[in-house]
Scaffold this motif. Structure first.
Motif, short mmCIF file in Angstrom:
data_model
loop_
_atom_site.label_atom_id
_atom_site.label_comp_id
_atom_site.label_asym_id
_atom_site.label_seq_id
_atom_site.Cartn_x
_atom_site.Cartn_y
_atom_site.Cartn_z
N GLU A 104 0.83 -1.21 0.00
CA GLU A 104 0.00 0.00 0.00
C GLU A 104 0.86 1.26 0.00
O GLU A 104 0.54 2.25 -0.67
N TYR A 105 1.96 1.23 0.76
CA TYR A 105 2.86 2.38 0.80
C TYR A 105 3.43 2.66 -0.61
O TYR A 105 3.44 3.80 -1.07
N ILE A 229 10.85 4.78 -5.68
CA ILE A 229 10.35 4.53 -4.33
C ILE A 229 11.24 3.50 -3.66
O ILE A 229 11.51 2.44 -4.23
N ASN A 230 11.73 3.83 -2.46
CA ASN A 230 12.53 2.87 -1.71
C ASN A 230 11.93 2.66 -0.33
O ASN A 230 12.05 3.50 0.56
N ALA A 231 11.28 1.51 -0.17
CA ALA A 231 10.76 1.11 1.14
C ALA A 231 11.43 -0.19 1.57
O ALA A 231 10.89 -0.93 2.39
N ALA A 232 12.61 -0.45 1.00
CA ALA A 232 13.31 -1.71 1.27
C ALA A 232 14.37 -1.51 2.34
O ALA A 232 14.11 -1.75 3.53
N ASP A 257 11.63 5.80 2.38
CA ASP A 257 11.23 5.44 3.74
C ASP A 257 12.42 4.93 4.55
O ASP A 257 12.32 4.82 5.77
N VAL A 258 13.52 4.64 3.88
CA VAL A 258 14.70 4.08 4.53
C VAL A 258 15.93 4.85 4.07
O VAL A 258 15.99 5.35 2.94
N ILE A 282 8.48 3.66 8.06
CA ILE A 282 7.17 3.21 8.53
C ILE A 282 6.36 2.51 7.44
O ILE A 282 5.18 2.21 7.64
N ALA A 283 6.96 2.21 6.29
CA ALA A 283 6.20 1.59 5.21
C ALA A 283 5.56 0.28 5.64
O ALA A 283 4.42 -0.02 5.28
N GLY A 284 6.27 -0.49 6.43
CA GLY A 284 5.74 -1.78 6.85
C GLY A 284 5.04 -1.74 8.19
O GLY A 284 4.67 -2.80 8.72
N VAL A 285 4.84 -0.55 8.73
CA VAL A 285 4.26 -0.43 10.07
C VAL A 285 2.92 0.31 10.00
O VAL A 285 2.88 1.52 9.77
N THR A 286 1.85 -0.44 10.17
CA THR A 286 0.52 0.13 10.37
C THR A 286 -0.02 -0.48 11.66
O THR A 286 0.59 -1.39 12.23
#
Length: 313
Positions: A104-105, A229-232, A257-258, A282-286
């Motif tokens: 979703e992010y 996009i970098n959420a890794a 995000d990182v 916080i991409a993986g944090v909901t």
């Protein structure tokens, strides 16, 4: 009583579920206080961490009774896996717990960056009306390029197709005849994926091979209208090179995000960079994923400690 140390934030209910069988030290301040952390783990058999607690030789030496490391997430670059294996310490990441959150992010980033209008607040409040300049693009019909095609990337691909995006990916570790490639354009070279995609999203761990994977040369292969996009993992993008590309208009936008250093240092190379969205890992944090991952990690740690107790008895 067997002791478990929790050094970073975790769903309180999941943490409390361990208290019926274990002594639980739940102190999120430990991640900021290394001496206190080392003292806390001296008699611990389990530790639960996120991405900021370094589980290295120093910590393992300080925790001679340690049997299991529960990771609230999947990235393992803060954990010395070889040192853990040498000491017989089991490392248990929470696979599958935050895939939907990251997906979703990524798609939120794609939607925002392709439209370009989300950077207009300051101009609007200053009385400007930059309507013509901020006419952006739809994601429908565009190509999402995934660098790495593991479980989270595949979840992202599934959702992207629902938005009428085409999906392409590069993953040298996934066999060419793997069934996962169905409905996805497979690229044999990263360079061709970068040149082809409208949105590039990273889904790789941080290793020597992936450090600065997206460097000045890689950014130069992307189209000027593309977004990143970098959420890794931080360190997979050369932040200085990205800042330069955005300042010079060689890239339409980016969402990170990182970072190479978390929190960001004073005078970061990303300061003042246009068309850039930054979020604090916080991409993986909901609310939902935190509860899922916390429950999974509590169960993982409990299982390992139970098995260890059965063997010793």
């Amino acid at each position: 009583m067997v002791k478990i140390v929790i050094s970073e934030f975790m769903d309180e209910g999941a943490a409390a579920s361990l208290e019926d069988r274990y002594e639980v030290v739940f102190d999120t301040g430990l991640v900021e206080d290394r001496p206190a952390l080392l003292a806390a783990v001296a008699d611990a058999e389990g530790i639960i961490v996120r991405n900021r607690t370094r589980v290295d030789a120093e910590l393992l030496d300080a925790a001679p009774r340690l049997k299991v490391v529960g990771r609230l997430g999947v990235g393992l670059d803060n954990i010395d896996l070889a040192a853990c294996e040498a000491r017989g310490v089991v490392v248990k990441p929470a696979h599958g717990g935050n895939g939907s959150s990251v997906a979703e992010y990524v798609l939120t980033g794609a939607l925002m960056l392709r439209r370009r209008s989300y950077f207009a607040s300051a101009a609007m409040l200053a009385g400007e009306w930059p309507r013509q300049a901020l006419i952006g693009c739809e994601v429908a019909g565009s190509t999402l390029g995934l660098v790495g095609f593991g479980a989270i990337a595949r979840e992202t691909a599934r959702r992207a197709r629902a938005l009428d995006m085409s999906v392409a990916a590069f993953d040298p570790h996934l066999a060419a005849d793997a069934p996962e490639w169905a409905d996805v354009t497979r690229h044999e070279r990263l360079e061709s994926l970068l040149a082809d995609a409208d949105v590039i999203s990273l889904h790789v761990p941080l290793t020597e091979a992936t450090r600065h994977l997206i460097d000045a040369a890689a950014l130069g292969r992307m189209r000027p209208e593309a977004v990143l996009i970098n959420a890794a993992r931080g360190g997979t993008v050369d932040e200085a090179a990205l800042g330069e590309a955005l300042r010079e208009g060689r890239l339409a936008g980016a969402m990170l995000d990182v970072f190479e250093q978390e929190p960001l240092p004073a005078g970061s190379v990303l300061e003042g960079v246009p068309n850039l969205i930054l979020t604090p890992h916080i991409a993986g944090v909901t609310e939902e994923s935190n509860a899922r991952i916390s429950r999974m990690t509590a169960d993982n740690v409990r299982d390992v400690l139970t098995q260890a107790a059965e063997v010793s008895s």
